[in-house]
Every structure is written in structure tokens, then in C-alpha cells.
Design a protein around this motif. Sequence first.
Motif, mmCIF file in Angstrom:
data_model
loop_
_atom_site.group_PDB
_atom_site.id
_atom_site.type_symbol
_atom_site.label_atom_id
_atom_site.label_comp_id
_atom_site.label_asym_id
_atom_site.label_seq_id
_atom_site.Cartn_x
_atom_site.Cartn_y
_atom_site.Cartn_z
ATOM 1 N N VAL A 112 0.893 -1.203 0.030
ATOM 2 C CA VAL A 112 -0.075 -0.054 0.071
ATOM 3 C C VAL A 112 1.064 1.181 -0.032
ATOM 4 N N SER A 113 0.484 2.477 -0.346
ATOM 5 C CA SER A 113 0.821 3.759 -0.310
ATOM 6 C C SER A 113 1.352 3.943 1.350
ATOM 7 N N VAL A 114 2.214 5.116 1.329
ATOM 8 C CA VAL A 114 2.409 5.704 2.711
ATOM 9 C C VAL A 114 1.120 6.030 3.272
ATOM 10 N N SER A 115 0.225 6.849 2.475
ATOM 11 C CA SER A 115 -1.013 7.401 3.193
ATOM 12 C C SER A 115 -1.657 6.112 3.814
ATOM 13 N N THR A 116 -1.951 4.892 2.815
ATOM 14 C CA THR A 116 -2.934 4.124 3.630
ATOM 15 C C THR A 116 -2.077 3.351 4.777
ATOM 16 N N VAL A 117 -0.805 3.174 4.579
ATOM 17 C CA VAL A 117 -0.151 2.530 5.719
ATOM 18 C C VAL A 117 -0.077 3.295 7.143
ATOM 19 N N GLU A 119 2.842 4.358 16.422
ATOM 20 C CA GLU A 119 3.792 5.260 15.693
ATOM 21 C C GLU A 119 4.948 4.234 15.164
ATOM 22 N N LEU A 120 5.396 3.329 15.967
ATOM 23 C CA LEU A 120 6.559 2.654 15.255
ATOM 24 C C LEU A 120 6.191 1.784 14.134
ATOM 25 N N ASN A 121 5.242 1.268 14.264
ATOM 26 C CA ASN A 121 4.713 0.411 13.069
ATOM 27 C C ASN A 121 4.418 1.417 11.803
ATOM 28 N N SER A 122 4.015 2.426 11.929
ATOM 29 C CA SER A 122 3.753 3.404 10.884
ATOM 30 C C SER A 122 5.200 3.959 10.099
ATOM 31 N N SER A 123 5.990 4.285 11.294
ATOM 32 C CA SER A 123 7.443 4.647 10.812
ATOM 33 C C SER A 123 8.379 3.464 9.940
ATOM 34 N N ILE A 124 8.136 2.065 10.564
ATOM 35 C CA ILE A 124 8.602 0.960 9.597
ATOM 36 C C ILE A 124 8.338 0.689 8.501
ATOM 37 N N SER A 125 6.852 0.780 8.301
ATOM 38 C CA SER A 125 6.155 0.694 7.148
ATOM 39 C C SER A 125 6.699 2.002 6.118
ATOM 40 N N ARG A 126 6.653 2.956 6.508
ATOM 41 C CA ARG A 126 7.126 3.992 5.805
ATOM 42 C C ARG A 126 8.633 4.153 5.249
ATOM 43 N N LEU A 127 9.397 3.500 6.302
ATOM 44 C CA LEU A 127 10.808 3.318 5.849
ATOM 45 C C LEU A 127 10.976 2.219 4.767
ATOM 46 N N LYS A 128 10.076 1.319 4.894
ATOM 47 C CA LYS A 128 10.302 0.025 3.751
ATOM 48 C C LYS A 128 9.895 0.644 2.483
ATOM 49 N N LEU A 171 14.254 7.201 8.991
ATOM 50 C CA LEU A 171 15.073 6.325 9.621
ATOM 51 C C LEU A 171 15.340 6.843 11.092
ATOM 52 N N ALA A 172 15.784 8.301 11.025
ATOM 53 C CA ALA A 172 16.116 8.901 12.444
ATOM 54 C C ALA A 172 14.665 8.971 13.206
ATOM 55 N N GLN A 173 13.592 9.251 12.842
ATOM 56 C CA GLN A 173 12.285 8.990 13.640
ATOM 57 C C GLN A 173 11.825 7.935 14.083
ATOM 58 N N LYS A 174 12.258 6.534 13.210
ATOM 59 C CA LYS A 174 11.876 5.528 13.364
ATOM 60 C C LYS A 174 12.701 4.963 14.630
ATOM 61 N N GLU A 175 13.996 5.128 14.697
ATOM 62 C CA GLU A 175 15.044 4.748 15.762
ATOM 63 C C GLU A 175 14.512 5.510 16.941
ATOM 64 N N GLY A 176 14.228 6.945 16.843
ATOM 65 C CA GLY A 176 13.829 7.498 18.050
ATOM 66 C C GLY A 176 12.510 6.925 18.665
ATOM 67 N N THR A 177 11.505 6.690 17.773
ATOM 68 C CA THR A 177 10.369 6.154 18.221
ATOM 69 C C THR A 177 10.658 4.818 18.961
ATOM 70 N N ALA A 178 11.589 3.833 18.260
ATOM 71 C CA ALA A 178 11.872 2.571 18.841
ATOM 72 C C ALA A 178 12.449 2.478 20.144
ATOM 73 N N ASN A 179 13.465 3.802 20.488
ATOM 74 C CA ASN A 179 13.978 3.843 21.827
ATOM 75 C C ASN A 179 12.944 4.353 22.818
ATOM 76 N N THR A 180 12.184 5.142 22.501
ATOM 77 C CA THR A 180 11.155 5.546 23.282
ATOM 78 C C THR A 180 10.055 4.484 23.797
ATOM 79 N N LEU A 181 9.951 3.425 22.849
ATOM 80 C CA LEU A 181 9.140 2.296 23.214
ATOM 81 C C LEU A 181 9.716 1.506 24.021
#
Length: 486
Positions: free
Chosen positions: A26-31, A182-191, A211-221
Motif C-alpha cells: 500500500v501507499s504511505v498514506s494508507t499505511v 507510531e513505530l509500526n507506521s515508521s517501519i512501514s514508511r521506511l520500507k 530512519l531517524a524518526q523510526k529509531e527515536g520512536t523505537a528507543n522511546t518504546l
Amino acid sequence: MSSASRIKVMKSLKLLKNTWQLRKSVSVSTVMSCALLLGFSQPLTASAANLLEVVDIALQENLSLNSAETGLRSSQYDLDINRGKFLPSLNVSANTNWNDGTTHQTSGPNTNNSYNDHGVNVTLSQTLFNLGDIYSHTNTRIDVDIETLKTEQTRQTIIRDASTTYFEYLKSSAQIRATQAELNSSISRLKLITRNVELGNMAGTEKYEVLAQKEGTANTLRTLKKDQKIILTQLEMIVQRPLNPDYDLQSTIEFTEIPSDRERRLNDILYTSGYDLLIAQQQVKKSRQTLKETGATFVPSLTGSIGYTYDDTNDASATVLPDNGVTEEAVYTLKLDVPILNGGRDYYRYEQNKFDIERTEIDLQDSKDQSQQQFDEFIYNINDYSASLASLKTIIQANYASYNGIQKAHKLGTRTITDLLSAESKLFSSIRDYESARYDYIINLVQLNELIGNLNMNTIGKIAEQMSPVSDRKTDSPIPLHLLVQ
């Protein structure tokens, strides 16, 4: 929001959820839209429990409360021990002696004299007047009252700790649920962006921001999950068994402000039922009673006693009574003890106790000031959370609408990935702020009831009525969907 808008939003949400289930690419919007609707599921690792069960188990099993109750039962015996000063004492003693003697004479044969003597003594004594004993008994009663108040305060502390830790766990779960989405969204967008960069459809710089936002979110989680484990360990320590909170606040619960008239009534209750103040008042009362007890050492005391003695001596060589025969004697004693001087010890103790009274009165005033300050703080916090929740509802709605708009604009190429990531962060931050405010409102409400001495199972029951099983939630979406259809 108008009826047409509400219908439009609900249809959009339903469509996005179905799209997530049917499509893998799917697109970034749908993800992103689907990620908002998918929650973070946490497996149960222990027996499930609702709020009332947790508090009830804590009251039965908590070691601190058991210790306090045992100490109270022990202190109650001090009254019986002290009461013995006003009751008569009876003492009985008996003796028997065997005497075996030999007299060595310079002229004539030696003489042997062997005989037994025995006797019984009975003494009945009674304190007729001792002012110090009277004050001491009153002081002991105050000690028991203080211990009773401390035990009840410990009971309320256990209720507070169990319930607030329960809600801290729920707050942590809400934070994790939103952050995981939020992390799931970042992972899907990064892919998706990585693939577009590989295909040459997108500049490589956009990948690094995602990538930076995804890692920051993962660290927060990761930190949130660690904190939740600590909270759960604390809760299990309070209730002395493993468990998993499975009831959560209903989405329809209202978080109202405390009106001024209600605030005044609660403030009055604080000064009549607050355990910190009640204990401080008893400490002042005890110090004054101790001064009276010390002053009683300067007052004469009167004691009466009756003694009976029976003595039987069968010394055959004796020629004068009572060395030979039975002797009975009754003694009646009335003793007046007038203290004169003991090196000034009682005087200095009396003067010292005057300062103890002053100290406890200062402590009482300090306790009043601190209790009032805490009361005001809880009222301010509760009313602030109530007001902020109304604002946060609007903020979430605005951020959600803003995100959808920027999302579409980015797809058309009129907004950058930075704008989209910023809008996403704002949306999830507002969700986390909203969830935190809900639980902090309840936590402060529980603490306020403990401060005024009004925290009990009935209070917890009223809060539990506004909770429902986690499995009963219609959706696991991290977004409070009921806010989007208002």
C-alpha cells in the motif's frame, strides 16, 4: 463537527481498516492511516484482576499492613498492663530451714542441736493515691489511639498505592499502545521509501529522516516497556502475588472540575478526618499529658498494705519464745511518700517536657500547613487535568485533520517528508498527552481522598464502576476514536 462530517470520518476509518486487512502493498498514506487503527497487544503473563480485586488482595496480603495491625494488637495490651497499677497486689512467701548444730564444750560432752523452723508470709498491698499512675494510664490510652490512627493511615496508604500503581500501569499501556502504532507506521514508511529510493523514484535524503524518526520512536518504546515492567513489579509487591490489570477506564467517563463549594466541604473534611492532622493532634495531647505525669512526681503518694506472718520453730534447746513454738503476726501499714529532693532530676525532666509540648505544637502547625498545601495542589491538578482534557480533545482532532491534509499534500508533492513526519509526531504526542491526563486525573483524585482520610473500598468502588474489561473495547486503536466523531 457536523453529522455529515462524522459519517464521512467513520466511513473513512472503516475503509482504511479493511484496506489494511486486504492489501499487503500500500501507499504511505494508507499505511499510516491503518497504523493509527491497529493497537499494541500485550500478552497476559499472570492472573487477570480488576481494580477492586487488586485493592482487596492488597489489604489482605500486604506485609506492611499486617505488621501495623499486629503492632496495634500488641499495643492494646499496654492498657491492661498499665491498669495493674490501680489493682491490689497479693504476695505469698513460704520458707523452711533445717538447722543442724554442734557445741564443743571444754568440759563435758559435746551437745548436738538439730531442729526445723518454717513460716508463711502473706501481704496484700494497694496504692490508695498516686497521681502519676492516673496520668500514666491516660498517656497509655493516647498511645493506643495514636497506634490505631497510624494503622488506619497505613490501610489507606495501601489502598492508595495499589490503586495509583494500577492506573500507572494502565497509563503506561496507553503510552506503549500509541508509541507502538507510531513505530509500526515508521517501519512501514521506511520500507516503502527505501524501495522508492532503490527504484530512483525518491531522493535518498528523505530515507534518513524517516530512519531517524523510526529509531527515536523505537528507543522511546523500549524505555516505556522497561518502565511498565517496573510498575508491574511494584504492583505485584504491593499485593504479594503476580497479576495483570485487565480493566481500563471507559472512554465515556467525564473528568469534571471540582466546584468551589465542593472544594470548601472537602477542605473542612481535611481538618476533621485527615490522618496526618489527627496524629499530630494526638501527639500534642500526649506531650501535655506527659507534662502532667512528670509534675505528679512532686505530689505525695499513699499506699496501704496488710501483712500476715506465721512462724513455727521447734528448737528444743530454746527456753524463750518465739525461739521455741508458733508465732503469728498481723501488720497493717499505711505509707505516705513525700518526695523532697532527688538531685533535680524530676525538675529538669519537667522543664524538658515543656519544650516537648512546644515542639509538638510546632509539628501540628507544620502538618496543617503541609496538608493544606497538598490539598490545594491536588485541587489545582485535578481541575487543570479536567480543563486540559477538553483542550486535548480539540488538539487531537486538529492534529488528525492536519496530518490527513499534509499526507495528501505530500502525496501530490506540495509538502515535504519533514512536514509529514512533524505532523505525525504532533498527532501521537497529543494522543499520549491526552491519555496521561486521563489517568493522572484519577491518580490525583485517589491521593486527594487519602489526604482527607476518605479513601476506602467504597471510594475505589465508585471509580471501578467507570471501568470495563480491556477485552470489551470495540477497537484497539491508539487514537481515541470517540473524539473524532464528536
